[in-house]
Scaffold this motif. Structure first.
Motif, mmCIF file in Angstrom:
data_model
loop_
_atom_site.group_PDB
_atom_site.id
_atom_site.type_symbol
_atom_site.label_atom_id
_atom_site.label_comp_id
_atom_site.label_asym_id
_atom_site.label_seq_id
_atom_site.Cartn_x
_atom_site.Cartn_y
_atom_site.Cartn_z
ATOM 1 N N LEU A 83 0.853 -1.328 -0.108
ATOM 2 C CA LEU A 83 0.023 0.057 0.023
ATOM 3 C C LEU A 83 0.954 1.174 0.123
ATOM 4 O O LEU A 83 2.027 1.131 0.397
ATOM 5 N N VAL A 84 0.184 2.444 -0.306
ATOM 6 C CA VAL A 84 0.806 3.742 -0.445
ATOM 7 C C VAL A 84 0.404 4.642 0.524
ATOM 8 O O VAL A 84 -0.686 4.485 0.973
ATOM 9 N N ASP A 85 1.343 5.087 1.413
ATOM 10 C CA ASP A 85 1.233 6.070 2.568
ATOM 11 C C ASP A 85 1.087 7.325 2.005
ATOM 12 O O ASP A 85 2.286 7.915 1.783
ATOM 13 N N HIS A 86 -0.079 7.954 1.777
ATOM 14 C CA HIS A 86 -0.084 9.240 0.951
ATOM 15 C C HIS A 86 -0.096 10.521 2.042
ATOM 16 O O HIS A 86 -0.171 11.404 1.429
ATOM 17 N N ARG A 87 -0.051 10.269 3.036
ATOM 18 C CA ARG A 87 -0.152 11.113 4.253
ATOM 19 C C ARG A 87 0.988 12.529 3.794
ATOM 20 O O ARG A 87 2.243 11.858 3.393
ATOM 21 N N SER A 88 0.719 13.651 4.411
ATOM 22 C CA SER A 88 1.723 14.364 4.098
ATOM 23 C C SER A 88 2.359 14.687 5.486
ATOM 24 O O SER A 88 2.533 15.866 6.055
ATOM 25 N N GLU A 89 3.092 13.583 5.648
ATOM 26 C CA GLU A 89 3.899 13.751 6.919
ATOM 27 C C GLU A 89 5.438 13.577 6.586
ATOM 28 O O GLU A 89 5.604 13.517 5.297
ATOM 29 N N THR A 90 6.454 13.732 7.515
ATOM 30 C CA THR A 90 7.807 13.617 7.253
ATOM 31 C C THR A 90 8.041 12.445 7.002
ATOM 32 O O THR A 90 7.365 11.492 7.507
#
Length: 644
Positions: free
Chosen positions: A575-582
């Motif tokens: 899966l892809v982690d799309h979150r705008s986190e560092t």
């Protein structure tokens, strides 16, 4: 002179009145320093007990399970003395040894204890232990025993159920307790103690009786042993399946749904499905047929099988229909249903064996105080199967099931296990159904198969199911704890009770033999054990997510999706982690989620059409192609998931 037979088969002559400690001294002074308990002719005795007849003697040290049992039994006496001195007026009940340590159930009356009192109790126990008081057994009449405990209704109840002439007390220091025996020589051997917890417990396990306080403790002959055990406990807390199940989003519980009834979340349901598919694939190759049975059955079904008579008190109460004179039970076992499936047709010896398998959910009433995460629940799913075969087929079928269980264990990393043949308790035949001849045939069939397969097994009396003996697989997890998982049972009795038949080559009707089998046992308990054994780091083939794609910024999302598609084409769960986190936070959280591989996507990876791979735990595999990464995962899977 009397003749004493030792475990190695040697026989030694001694004067009548010799004690087990004297025998140990005759072998070596070193052994005598280590011996803490003994058995004579199968009965646990004290090391100071005089021996007056010929017999077999086994000497136990701390390294033996029986030695630990005596050590912790004796420690429970010391705990009881400490409580009696610290909390006057408290009423003692029972205090047995358990798998790790001991407990004592106490009616504290006006007193209450909590964790802040543990150190005080420990100090008092060590003070008593340093007195090096001998444990001495003595017989006492029923009338005298009742007089001693005239103000203790719990001990009085125990004594009233004992026969006069069979009652014994154990004394040490100024303390005495109703006890059957089995102690270490003196309190001085106890060098380290720890009170672990307190909990509520109903007297004699009956929720209609008074609630007591159960004080749990553990003790050791060396302080370093306690230190190591406490370190193991800390590791166990980190691996607690309830904690990991929440962190990995596998399952939850709801008070509104009901205690002991787990709810499987999407990731947990997917994990269960993979386990089921894994076993279904092996079962299909082994000739099993899948069946499905209802969650309820008429009460008469379980009366016929014998389950109602044996387990009725531990089952949910019958469900009565509103307009018809019928009673149903929530299904406590799958086997009666499978018997009826077999009975739905007439079979020839040429049709056998019939192998019916089902992931069937069953329900048993457990007291709320005994429920524990997934290991002790009220509704659970068994990977159940029942094989119906001829006598000539029994040996081969039983061995094939052993092979299946070993395949399951090997694929899931359970390499440290032992086996036990669980047979009847000869002293209590009323606990079982069926005739002696069939029981003897069934027990011998299991023993022969276990020997032929080279299993290192022990025979345990009294551990059989009520309908037949069994081969139990006892697994040790990463923390050294032992669990009973896989089980295989031989049953001559249910086919008789359900009047199952097949037509033999002689054209006459015969009874099939039934094999009950469950490699996982309970899916719930198995997942709990697997979680704690692996710390949530499941074999790669079982992981819900095998790789997570972490893009450094939104600019690389399109390439991340392309990598995801390539991985999915290679049947890799990603899966892809799309979150705008560092990227640092994403990596830390991925580590917590136990993802086996992290794929880092940035400018260089996109430019070169490659991926940077980081393994769970921090190992950097560098920049490689997607195909090369797919090969790594496939190789990881092949290391554990062999073909059946």
């Amino acid at each position: 002179m009397i003749q004493i037979t030792l475990p190695d088969g040697s026989v030694k002559a001694f004067d009548a009145g010799v004690t087990p400690m004297d025998v140990a001294n005759s072998i070596s002074e070193g052994l005598a320093r280590q011996v803490i308990s003994a058995k004579f002719n199968g009965t646990t005795i004290e090391v100071a007990t005089p021996l007056t007849t010929d017999g077999s003697l086994v000497l136990y040290t701390w390294r033996d399970d029986e030695g630990k049992k005596a050590f912790w039994h004796s420690s429970a006496h010391v705990l009881a003395q400490a409580i009696e001195e610290l909390y006057p007026g408290s009423q003692l009940t029972i205090g047995p040894p358990i798998e790790n340590g001991f407990y004592y159930d106490v009616d504290f009356g006006e007193h209450t204890i909590s964790e802040k009192d543990f150190k005080t109790i420990e100090d008092k126990m060590l003070e008593i232990a340093r007195g090096k008081y001998d444990f001495n057994m003595r017989s006492i009449s029923k009338a005298e025993a009742l007089a001693v405990y005239k103000d203790n209704p719990y001990k009085t109840e125990l004594i009233e159920n004992l026969e006069d002439g069979s009652i014994t007390f154990c004394d040490h220091a100024t303390f005495t307790d109703l006890c059957r025996g089995g102690h270490i020589p003196n309190t001085g051997i106890i060098k380290a103690v720890k009170i672990l917890s307190v909990a509520g417990a109903y007297w004699r396990g009956d929720e209609n009786k008074p609630q007591l306080t159960r004080v749990y403790g553990i003790s050791f002959p060396k302080q370093k042993d306690l230190k190591e055990y406490l370190e193991l406990l800390e590791e166990a807390k980190k691996r607690d399946h309830r904690k990991l199940g929440k962190e990995l989003e596998l399952f939850t519980f709801s008070q509104k749904v009901g205690q002991g009834l787990p709810l499987w979340l999407p990731k947990g349901a997917a994990l269960r499905e993979r386990l089921e598919n894994f076993l279904k694939a092996a079962q299909k190759k082994a000739g099993y047929e899948m069946v499905v049975t209802p969650h309820i059955g008429q009460k008469e079904l379980y009366v016929t099988s014998g389950h109602y008579a044996k387990y009725g008190a531990d089952s949910f109460q019958p469900i009565k229909t509103p307009r018809e004179d019928e009673e149903f039970l929530l299904k406590p076992m799958n086997c009666p249903h499978h018997c009826e499936i077999y009975k739905s047709a007439q079979w020839s010896y040429k049709d056998l064996p019939k192998r019916y398998a089902e992931f069937g959910t069953v329900y048993r009433y457990e007291q709320s105080g005994e429920l524990h995460g997934l290991t002790r629940v009220r509704g659970f799913t068994q990977d159940d199967a029942h094989l119906f075969c001829t006598p000539d087929q029994l040996d081969a079928e039983f061995k094939n099931v052993i092979d299946l269980v070993l395949y399951v264990f090997g694929s899931l990393g359970f390499e440290n296990f032992s086996t036990q043949v669980s047979v009847r308790d000869p002293e209590h035949p009323e606990k079982y159904i069926g005739n002696v001849e069939n029981w003897e045939k069934a027990e011998q069939a299991i023993i022969n198969a276990a020997k032929d397969k080279g299993l290192d097994f022990v025979i345990e009396e009294g551990e059989a199911a009520f309908y037949g003996p069994k081969l139990d697989f006892m697994v040790k997890d990463a923390l050294g704890r032992q669990w009973q998982l896989g089980t295989i049972q031989v049953d001559y009795n249910l086919p008789e009770r359900f009047e199952l038949t097949y037509k033999g080559s002689d054209n006459e009707l015969h009874r099939p033999i039934m094999i009950h089998r469950a490699p996982f046992g309970s899916m719930e308990r198995f997942v709990a054990l697997l979680l704690e054994h692996t710390g949530g780091n499941f074999p790669i083939w079982l992981m819900p997510v095998q790789a997570i794609i972490l893009s450094i910024s939104e600019k690389y999302e399109k390439y991340s999706e392309k990598v995801l598609n390539l991985l999915e084409n290679n049947e890799i769960r990603a899966l892809v982690d799309h979150r705008s986190e560092t990227i640092g936070k994403k990596i830390r959280e991925s580590e917590m989620q136990k993802h086996p591989y992290m794929i880092i996507i940035g400018e260089q990876e996109e430019a070169e059409g490659k991926i940077t791979v980081r393994k769970h735990g921090g190992e950097d595999l560098g920049m490689i192609t997607v195909d090369a990464f797919a090969d790594i995962i496939k190789e990881d899977i092949s290391k554990t998931l062999k073909s059946f």
